[in-house]
Design an enzyme around this catalytic site. Structure first.
Site, short mmCIF file in Angstrom:
data_model
loop_
_atom_site.label_atom_id
_atom_site.label_comp_id
_atom_site.label_asym_id
_atom_site.label_seq_id
_atom_site.Cartn_x
_atom_site.Cartn_y
_atom_site.Cartn_z
N ARG A 1 15.16 8.81 3.28
CA ARG A 1 13.48 9.04 2.36
C ARG A 1 13.25 7.88 2.43
NH1 ARG A 1 10.49 12.45 2.88
NH2 ARG A 1 11.65 14.03 2.95
N LYS B 1 -9.37 -0.16 0.47
CA LYS B 1 -8.76 0.59 -0.44
C LYS B 1 -7.67 1.40 -0.10
CE LYS B 1 -13.13 2.12 -1.64
NZ LYS B 1 -14.39 3.08 -1.80
N LYS C 1 -20.80 -8.35 -3.30
CA LYS C 1 -20.99 -6.49 -3.29
C LYS C 1 -21.85 -6.44 -4.71
CE LYS C 1 -18.61 -3.44 -2.61
NZ LYS C 1 -16.77 -2.14 -2.53
N GLU D 1 -22.76 -6.47 0.70
CA GLU D 1 -23.70 -5.26 0.07
C GLU D 1 -25.21 -4.85 -0.18
OE1 GLU D 1 -20.92 -1.57 -2.02
OE2 GLU D 1 -22.33 -3.49 -3.44
N ASP E 1 -24.71 1.26 2.17
CA ASP E 1 -24.31 1.54 1.57
C ASP E 1 -24.66 2.79 0.83
OD1 ASP E 1 -21.57 1.62 0.19
OD2 ASP E 1 -22.54 1.67 -2.00
#
Length: 274
Positions: A95, A130, A162, A192, A213
């Site tokens: 697995r 992410k 950002k 950003e 963005d």
């Protein structure tokens, strides 16, 4: 290699815990088995050596013969590898090996689909942070295997200012100036931006890369014209296979796609005893 070993051992401990009671109850010790890993659909392979490492960690005497290499396109029914060893070991590793191999191959396949959509353009598809906690090194490798490129690996290897950094610092110009004072000269500084006014501000501040963005196509084109090669441009925000081509045709250099690692579906692979 240390990261892969850590991931494999953590996953095995999570799955096996105090012992595989089903195997202990049903399989006689010393029983030898031979199994094959079989593709149940078409996909781009990634992680075959990681799958081998799973069995190697459990028992170094297990024989693992890979028949396909990472980056190759496999078809439904293809045998990816043969495995021979104690049946209990093969069952304990099954697995974890499949989870990692299916996950990585799914990401590589998804990345390859984005790369195909960009053929004939000058844009490149890149990933983001992410990623699945603990699996970043494998997932970013899978993106590269599918033909995509990696954005920064972690917070330590790139400056990306950002909107929250801008708000806390007191503006784009201030944030970029402070980054220039403290960041190593080898690191690019990316900012950003959400509109053309911020693009102008980032450009004036001397940003090396300007992230555009969640801008529509018309605004992206205007931003690319405004930058005019003075910095790299990166489009970001909700990019899909249906929209990536149009974004690339605006002239941006990079297109970041979080979905490569947070939403790629795992492929279907089976391990079957022979």
């Amino acid at each position: 290699m240390f990261e892969i070993d850590r991931i494999v051992r953590t996953a095995l401990q999570e799955d096996i815990g105090l012992g595989d009671i089903t195997t202990q109850a049903t399989i006689a010790p010393g029983t030898v088995a031979r199994a094959e890993l079989v593709a149940k659909q078409d996909f781009v392979l990634a992680g075959i050596d990681v799958a081998r490492e799973v069995f190697n960690v459990l028992d170094a005497s297990v024989a693992f013969e890979k028949l396909r290499e990472d980056g190759g396109h496999v078809q439904r029914g293809d045998v990816l590898a043969w495995i021979k060893g104690e049946a209990g070991v093969l069952l304990q590793g099954e697995r974890v090996a499949l989870n990692l191999l299916q996950r990585m191959s799914g990401i590589a396949t998804h990345a390859a689909a984005f790369v195909k959509e960009l053929e004939g353009t000058t844009a490149a598809v890149v990933d983001t942070r992410k990623t699945t906690p603990g699996l970043r090194v494998l997932e970013k490798y899978a993106v590269r295997t599918g033909g995509g490129r990696n954005h920064r690996t972690s917070l330590y290897d790139g400056v990306l200012i950002k909107e929250n950094h801008v708000a806390a610092a007191g503006g784009i110009a201030v944030a970029v100036a402070r980054a220039r004072e403290t960041a190593p000269h080898t690191l690019r500084i990316e900012v950003e931006t959400r509109n053309l006014a911020e693009v102008e501000e980032a450009l004036a501040a001397g940003a090396d890369v300007i992230m555009l963005d969640n801008m529509d196509l018309d605004t992206l084109r205007q931003a690319v014209d405004l930058v005019d090669g003075q910095a790299l441009t990166e489009a970001s925000g909700g990019v899909t296979l249906d929209t990536v081509r149009g974004i690339a045709e605006t002239g941006v250099d990079l297109i970041s796609v979080g979905a490569l690692t947070h939403s790629s579906p795992a492929v279907d692979i089976s391990m079957l005893f022979q």
